[in-house]
Design a protein around this motif. Structure first.
Motif, PDB file in Angstrom:
ATOM      1  N   UNK A  61      32.642  32.790  40.077  1.00  0.00           N
ATOM      2  CA  UNK A  61      32.609  34.117  40.689  1.00  0.00           C
ATOM      3  C   UNK A  61      33.058  34.052  42.149  1.00  0.00           C
ATOM      4  N   UNK A  62      32.619  33.042  42.864  1.00  0.00           N
ATOM      5  CA  UNK A  62      33.008  32.887  44.268  1.00  0.00           C
ATOM      6  C   UNK A  62      34.511  32.706  44.399  1.00  0.00           C
ATOM      7  N   UNK A  63      35.059  31.831  43.575  1.00  0.00           N
ATOM      8  CA  UNK A  63      36.503  31.565  43.623  1.00  0.00           C
ATOM      9  C   UNK A  63      37.300  32.802  43.238  1.00  0.00           C
ATOM     10  N   UNK A  64      36.823  33.510  42.226  1.00  0.00           N
ATOM     11  CA  UNK A  64      37.512  34.721  41.770  1.00  0.00           C
ATOM     12  C   UNK A  64      37.485  35.791  42.857  1.00  0.00           C
ATOM     13  N   UNK A  65      36.323  35.953  43.492  1.00  0.00           N
ATOM     14  CA  UNK A  65      36.177  36.978  44.532  1.00  0.00           C
ATOM     15  C   UNK A  65      37.090  36.697  45.723  1.00  0.00           C
ATOM     16  N   UNK A  66      37.154  35.450  46.148  1.00  0.00           N
ATOM     17  CA  UNK A  66      37.986  35.091  47.306  1.00  0.00           C
ATOM     18  C   UNK A  66      39.470  35.318  47.051  1.00  0.00           C
ATOM     19  N   UNK A  67      39.858  35.343  45.781  1.00  0.00           N
ATOM     20  CA  UNK A  67      41.273  35.518  45.442  1.00  0.00           C
ATOM     21  C   UNK A  67      41.671  36.982  45.285  1.00  0.00           C
ATOM     22  N   UNK A  68      40.719  37.881  45.339  1.00  0.00           N
ATOM     23  CA  UNK A  68      41.030  39.302  45.166  1.00  0.00           C
ATOM     24  C   UNK A  68      41.769  39.849  46.393  1.00  0.00           C
ATOM     25  N   UNK A 125      41.861  42.765  48.081  1.00  0.00           N
ATOM     26  CA  UNK A 125      41.095  43.450  49.117  1.00  0.00           C
ATOM     27  C   UNK A 125      40.203  42.490  49.898  1.00  0.00           C
ATOM     28  N   UNK A 126      39.736  41.469  49.195  1.00  0.00           N
ATOM     29  CA  UNK A 126      38.880  40.473  49.850  1.00  0.00           C
ATOM     30  C   UNK A 126      39.706  39.621  50.805  1.00  0.00           C
ATOM     31  N   UNK A 127      40.895  39.252  50.361  1.00  0.00           N
ATOM     32  CA  UNK A 127      41.789  38.480  51.231  1.00  0.00           C
ATOM     33  C   UNK A 127      42.077  39.242  52.511  1.00  0.00           C
ATOM     34  N   UNK A 128      42.335  40.544  52.359  1.00  0.00           N
ATOM     35  CA  UNK A 128      42.645  41.370  53.529  1.00  0.00           C
ATOM     36  C   UNK A 128      41.437  41.479  54.461  1.00  0.00           C
ATOM     37  N   UNK A 129      40.245  41.606  53.866  1.00  0.00           N
ATOM     38  CA  UNK A 129      39.041  41.787  54.678  1.00  0.00           C
ATOM     39  C   UNK A 129      38.583  40.499  55.367  1.00  0.00           C
ATOM     40  N   UNK A 130      39.012  39.360  54.834  1.00  0.00           N
ATOM     41  CA  UNK A 130      38.560  38.074  55.403  1.00  0.00           C
ATOM     42  C   UNK A 130      39.662  37.353  56.185  1.00  0.00           C
ATOM     43  N   UNK A 131      40.843  37.957  56.222  1.00  0.00           N
ATOM     44  CA  UNK A 131      41.978  37.309  56.895  1.00  0.00           C
ATOM     45  C   UNK A 131      41.662  37.046  58.375  1.00  0.00           C
ATOM     46  N   UNK A 132      41.898  35.816  58.825  1.00  0.00           N
ATOM     47  CA  UNK A 132      41.671  35.452  60.212  1.00  0.00           C
ATOM     48  C   UNK A 132      40.217  35.238  60.568  1.00  0.00           C
ATOM     49  N   UNK A 133      39.350  35.286  59.565  1.00  0.00           N
ATOM     50  CA  UNK A 133      37.919  35.121  59.823  1.00  0.00           C
ATOM     51  C   UNK A 133      37.397  33.881  59.082  1.00  0.00           C
TER      52      UNK A 133
END
Length: 222
Positions: free
Chosen positions: A187-194, A196-204
């Motif tokens: 679930x963690x790996x799948x979520x990180x690849x989504x 919207x998640x990539x956009x929200x976590x970019x640079x963080x």
């Protein structure tokens, strides 16, 4: 004042029986609604058309084996829920589940004979006259009343996929369908690849990931 004889004359005894049980919980006071009677009559008519050809023969849609895996889940969920609802005298919710079964059955190219038989058995306490006719059409002799209640397969009552919520710092950024048995790591790996998640976590920097199987993934970034 409602005259039940007039309802039976216009719609049949099965419609009256099903409507009275569909009105709501037994302990509640329910207003009579003629449109509700018509709605139940339409439902029973849909059941008849699903099972019976125009010439009165058994529908060619019903085969030895038919229906998708998704429908098989509907079938076994219906067996489980209707059985439990009958035991709890929750006839209105049992009927709602039977309606779901019929709606899904119409979407199938074919319908297995066993599924059709099980549906008729579940319908029989509610609409005995219709159920007896359909039981005979399905090739059985004798009354359906003496047939043992069908059992369900627990494995088929579980959804293959579930929708989870994916959050970043507690804010929902995406919803996703995942396998119902997906573990925390997946679930963690799948979520990180989504996306919207990539956009929200970019640079963080990802500080922590909380995964609750079948429900949500919360990604804490800073």
């Amino acid at each position: 004042m409602i005259n039940p004889d007039e309802i039976v004359e216009a719609y049949g005894a099965d419609t009256l029986r099903v409507y009275e049980m569909f009105m709501g919980p037994l302990e509640a006071t329910k207003p009579w609604n003629e449109k509700g009677v018509e709605g139940v009559h339409r439902f029973l008519s849909r059941v008849w058309r699903l099972f019976v050809n125009e010439d009165g023969s058994l529908s060619t849609k019903i085969t030895a084996d038919g229906g998708t895996d998704e429908f098989k889940r509907t079938w076994h969920k219906t067996l489980k829920k209707v059985g439990e609802d009958f035991e709890g005298l929750r006839f209105n919710t049992a009927i709602s589940q039977l309606m779901i079964f019929i709606n899904d059955a119409y979407k199938q190219e074919t319908l297995s004979k066993e599924a059709a038989e099980h549906f008729v058995q579940m319908l029989s306490p509610l609409a005995p006259h219709l159920a007896e006719e359909l039981w005979q059409l399905l090739g059985h002799e004798g009354s359906i009343s003496y047939v043992p209640w069908p059992s369900y397969d627990e494995a088929w009552t579980v959804d293959a996929e579930v929708e989870i919520v994916v959050q970043v710092n507690g804010k929902i950024v995406q919803r996703a369908l995942v396998a119902a048995d997906m573990g925390k790591q997946e679930m963690e790996e799948h979520a990180l690849a989504l996306p919207n998640v990539k956009a929200a976590t970019q640079g963080k920097t990802v500080r922590k990931i909380i995964a609750v199987p079948g429900k949500l993934v919360n990604i804490v970034v800073g």
